[in-house]
Design a protein around this motif. Structure first.
Motif, mmCIF file in Angstrom:
data_model
loop_
_atom_site.group_PDB
_atom_site.id
_atom_site.type_symbol
_atom_site.label_atom_id
_atom_site.label_comp_id
_atom_site.label_asym_id
_atom_site.label_seq_id
_atom_site.Cartn_x
_atom_site.Cartn_y
_atom_site.Cartn_z
ATOM 1 N N LEU A 62 46.538 38.844 42.582
ATOM 2 C CA LEU A 62 45.220 39.293 43.024
ATOM 3 C C LEU A 62 44.117 38.490 42.376
ATOM 4 N N TRP A 63 44.314 38.117 41.124
ATOM 5 C CA TRP A 63 43.205 37.519 40.379
ATOM 6 C C TRP A 63 42.833 36.142 40.897
ATOM 7 N N ARG A 64 43.759 35.423 41.499
ATOM 8 C CA ARG A 64 43.435 34.088 41.993
ATOM 9 C C ARG A 64 42.355 34.137 43.074
ATOM 10 N N PRO A 65 42.501 34.937 44.146
ATOM 11 C CA PRO A 65 41.405 35.014 45.119
ATOM 12 C C PRO A 65 40.158 35.683 44.553
ATOM 13 N N VAL A 66 40.316 36.672 43.665
ATOM 14 C CA VAL A 66 39.148 37.296 43.051
ATOM 15 C C VAL A 66 38.364 36.272 42.241
ATOM 16 N N ARG A 67 39.091 35.413 41.548
ATOM 17 C CA ARG A 67 38.436 34.416 40.703
ATOM 18 C C ARG A 67 37.610 33.433 41.532
ATOM 19 N N ARG A 68 38.018 33.206 42.767
ATOM 20 C CA ARG A 68 37.220 32.336 43.636
ATOM 21 C C ARG A 68 35.852 32.939 43.911
ATOM 22 N N ALA A 69 35.730 34.254 43.807
ATOM 23 C CA ALA A 69 34.448 34.910 44.067
ATOM 24 C C ALA A 69 33.648 35.156 42.800
ATOM 25 N N VAL A 70 34.324 35.526 41.707
ATOM 26 C CA VAL A 70 33.595 35.916 40.491
ATOM 27 C C VAL A 70 33.845 34.978 39.320
ATOM 28 N N GLY A 71 34.581 33.889 39.536
ATOM 29 C CA GLY A 71 34.748 32.883 38.495
ATOM 30 C C GLY A 71 35.341 33.439 37.216
ATOM 31 N N GLU A 72 34.676 33.121 36.097
ATOM 32 C CA GLU A 72 35.161 33.526 34.776
ATOM 33 C C GLU A 72 34.558 34.855 34.341
ATOM 34 N N SER A 159 27.428 43.530 51.645
ATOM 35 C CA SER A 159 28.057 43.032 52.869
ATOM 36 C C SER A 159 28.928 41.817 52.580
ATOM 37 N N ALA A 160 28.423 40.918 51.723
ATOM 38 C CA ALA A 160 29.199 39.728 51.366
ATOM 39 C C ALA A 160 30.468 40.102 50.610
ATOM 40 N N LEU A 161 30.365 41.058 49.701
ATOM 41 C CA LEU A 161 31.551 41.501 48.964
ATOM 42 C C LEU A 161 32.566 42.147 49.906
ATOM 43 N N GLY A 162 32.070 42.865 50.919
ATOM 44 C CA GLY A 162 32.973 43.430 51.913
ATOM 45 C C GLY A 162 33.703 42.355 52.691
ATOM 46 N N THR A 163 32.978 41.294 53.038
ATOM 47 C CA THR A 163 33.610 40.168 53.724
ATOM 48 C C THR A 163 34.683 39.536 52.848
ATOM 49 N N ILE A 164 34.365 39.365 51.573
ATOM 50 C CA ILE A 164 35.325 38.775 50.636
ATOM 51 C C ILE A 164 36.575 39.645 50.526
ATOM 52 N N ALA A 165 36.366 40.963 50.422
ATOM 53 C CA ALA A 165 37.508 41.874 50.282
ATOM 54 C C ALA A 165 38.459 41.767 51.468
ATOM 55 N N THR A 166 37.907 41.621 52.670
ATOM 56 C CA THR A 166 38.739 41.499 53.869
ATOM 57 C C THR A 166 39.357 40.108 53.977
ATOM 58 N N MET A 183 43.579 28.945 55.630
ATOM 59 C CA MET A 183 44.129 30.199 56.127
ATOM 60 C C MET A 183 43.022 31.023 56.765
ATOM 61 N N PRO A 184 43.362 31.981 57.626
ATOM 62 C CA PRO A 184 42.331 32.846 58.203
ATOM 63 C C PRO A 184 41.528 33.526 57.100
ATOM 64 N N GLY A 185 40.241 33.546 57.270
ATOM 65 C CA GLY A 185 39.370 34.203 56.300
ATOM 66 C C GLY A 185 38.736 33.258 55.304
ATOM 67 N N ASP A 186 39.262 32.048 55.161
ATOM 68 C CA ASP A 186 38.734 31.134 54.149
ATOM 69 C C ASP A 186 37.263 30.787 54.397
ATOM 70 N N ARG A 187 36.910 30.488 55.640
ATOM 71 C CA ARG A 187 35.519 30.096 55.933
ATOM 72 C C ARG A 187 34.562 31.267 55.683
ATOM 73 N N ALA A 188 34.960 32.463 56.120
ATOM 74 C CA ALA A 188 34.116 33.637 55.877
ATOM 75 C C ALA A 188 33.969 33.899 54.381
ATOM 76 N N PHE A 189 35.037 33.684 53.648
ATOM 77 C CA PHE A 189 35.014 33.861 52.192
ATOM 78 C C PHE A 189 33.971 32.944 51.562
ATOM 79 N N ARG A 190 34.006 31.658 51.918
ATOM 80 C CA ARG A 190 33.069 30.698 51.333
ATOM 81 C C ARG A 190 31.627 31.030 51.708
ATOM 82 N N GLY A 191 31.389 31.457 52.939
ATOM 83 C CA GLY A 191 30.045 31.834 53.351
ATOM 84 C C GLY A 191 29.531 33.035 52.580
ATOM 85 N N ALA A 192 30.415 34.005 52.316
ATOM 86 C CA ALA A 192 30.011 35.193 51.556
ATOM 87 C C ALA A 192 29.645 34.833 50.119
ATOM 88 N N VAL A 193 30.404 33.924 49.512
ATOM 89 C CA VAL A 193 30.087 33.486 48.151
ATOM 90 C C VAL A 193 28.715 32.813 48.114
#
Length: 441
Positions: A62-72, A159-166, A183-193
């Motif tokens: 879990l922490w690998r994708p979470v880390r992409r959003a919240v870093g360190e 809203s962005a955090l919701g996008t990231i969670a999905t 993978m599906p969701g990667d582009r939406a993830f980057r936009g939310a960040v």
């Protein structure tokens, strides 16, 4: 195991745990073979007694994708950086400190609920997730963030955090997939960040340029401090601000999103909850003094946390191998710890799938195991925001139910949508009928 897991991961994990009777299970999910740990005594060992051996690994499940959003951020790091961030933030979240916020929270919640009067009188349904997000953001931005983040901007972050969670879900299901492969969701993830950074970074820069003594999260994190001989960086502050924003808003929004379909499904619970609010609050605003009397409301919240914990998965990585419950854990292995799974196991709960607040009545038998119920995690990484939730959530419920009679439009859906947090698959549409206050006097 793989087809069963892919078809319904949550149901599969509970099934694996029940079949093992609480024993440690090595899951065979193709190239990914984690250990599922569900027995309360084993959980206490992993999360508390030997927590130093079971760490949050940024490369893990879990922490690998979470880390992409919240870093360190404080949510994912270990060692001196975690100790520094936790040390400066923990005083803001003590039970005593949170108690001082109750009046401000109650006022902010009341103001946010005022906005619902217009659609209620017009007979328009409201989106439960949108309404909860606005209420929670108005309260949280005021009492924890000192209004440094405006409510409209806070809603953009939610809203962005919701996008990231999905968007994280595909990566969660195949954690071994390299990030070089789209993978599906990667582009939406980057936009939310990017959206989160657009909101948060200017606020951090202004706070660092104009330091003060304000006791809010942004000001506290922006104060100069040194970790491992280096001045704290803007990026580190950003990561911790985003993590604390998520922690202080997402749990309340996610858990309360289950309230409406639950009340529709269990009308006897709904009637008793409404009766308590009517008797305790009456026709006045919800106040600090009401909280101690909202006993059934707290029981309902405890049961919501049992069946629908926002933080449904708490993975760890074993630093060194050891024997746990008769099973040899290998060094570097992923350990799956899930409040959702343990809190739904028949070994520890009677009729575990039934929503029954009486489990948490003051007269109910004491639970045999401390870690049969741990919706906020446990040990040194226990959620900082638990005291905030246990005060904010009943204020929100009591304010809404004292002002409106609330019905779900359409059929109740209790199917979960898996992500970083747990929410209903379909958001509820609520029909609000204003309470005639003259009839309650």
């Amino acid at each position: 195991m793989v087809p069963r897991f892919v078809r319904d991961p949550l149901e599969a994990l509970v099934g694996f745990a029940d079949e093992a009777g609480g024993g440690v299970v090595r899951l065979n999910l193709g190239t990914f073979r984690p250990y599922l740990v569900t027995h309360p005594e084993h959980l206490q060992h992993v999360l508390k007694d030997n927590a130093a051996n079971y760490v949050r690994d940024g490369k893990g499940l879990l922490w690998r994708p979470v880390r992409r959003a919240v870093g360190e951020a404080i949510l994912v790091v270990e060692g001196p950086l975690w100790e520094s961030s936790r040390g400066v933030l923990q005083p803001l979240f003590t039970a005593k400190r949170v108690e001082t916020m109750v009046d401000g929270m109650a006022a902010a919640i009341g103001e946010a609920v005022d906005v619902l009067d217009e659609p209620a009188r017009a007979g328009r349904a409201v989106d439960a997730s949108d309404a909860l997000a606005r209420i929670v953001c108005q309260a949280t931005m005021r009492v924890l963030f000192g209004d440094k983040i405006a409510v409209p901007d806070a809603l953009r972050v939610v809203s962005a955090l919701g996008t990231i969670a999905t968007a994280m879900v595909p990566r969660l299901l195949v954690p071994f997939m390299p990030y070089a492969i789209p993978m599906p969701g990667d582009r939406a993830f980057r936009g939310a960040v990017r959206t989160i950074d657009d909101v948060v970074l200017p606020i951090i820069r202004e706070a660092r340029e104009r330091p003060g003594d304000d006791q809010d999260i942004v000001s506290t994190l922006c104060r100069s401090r040194v970790v491992d001989g280096q001045e704290i960086s803007e990026r580190q502050i950003r990561d911790d601000v985003v993590a604390m924003f998520s922690t202080s808003t997402e749990t309340t929004i996610a858990v309360l999103s289950w309230l409406w379909p639950v009340l529709q499904t269990y009308p006897e619970v709904s009637a008793r909850l409404q009766d308590e609010v009517d008797q305790v609050v009456g026709d006045g605003p919800v106040q600090r003094s009401h909280l101690a009397e909202l006993r059934y409301t707290r029981m309902v919240l405890d049961e919501l946390l049992r069946l629908y914990p926002a933080g449904w998965m708490i993975p760890r990585t074993a630093v060194e191998g050891e024997t746990l419950g008769g099973t040899q854990i290998t060094s570097g292995a992923t350990i799956l710890v899930s409040p959702y799974v343990t809190q739904r196991m028949a070994a520890y709960w009677d009729d575990p799938d039934i929503f029954d607040p009486e489990r948490f009545a003051p007269t109910a038998p004491r639970r045999q195991f401390r870690y049969s119920y741990f919706p906020f995690g446990g040990g040194p990484h226990q959620c900082l925001g638990q005291h905030l939730f246990l005060l904010e959530a009943p204020l929100i419920i009591a304010t809404l139910l004292s002002r409106f009679r609330i019905q779900l439009r359409g059929k109740a859906d209790l199917a979960p949508r898996m992500g970083a947090s747990l929410r209903p698959r379909n958001t509820a549409q609520l029909e609000l009928t204003p309470v005639d206050r003259s009839r309650t006097r």
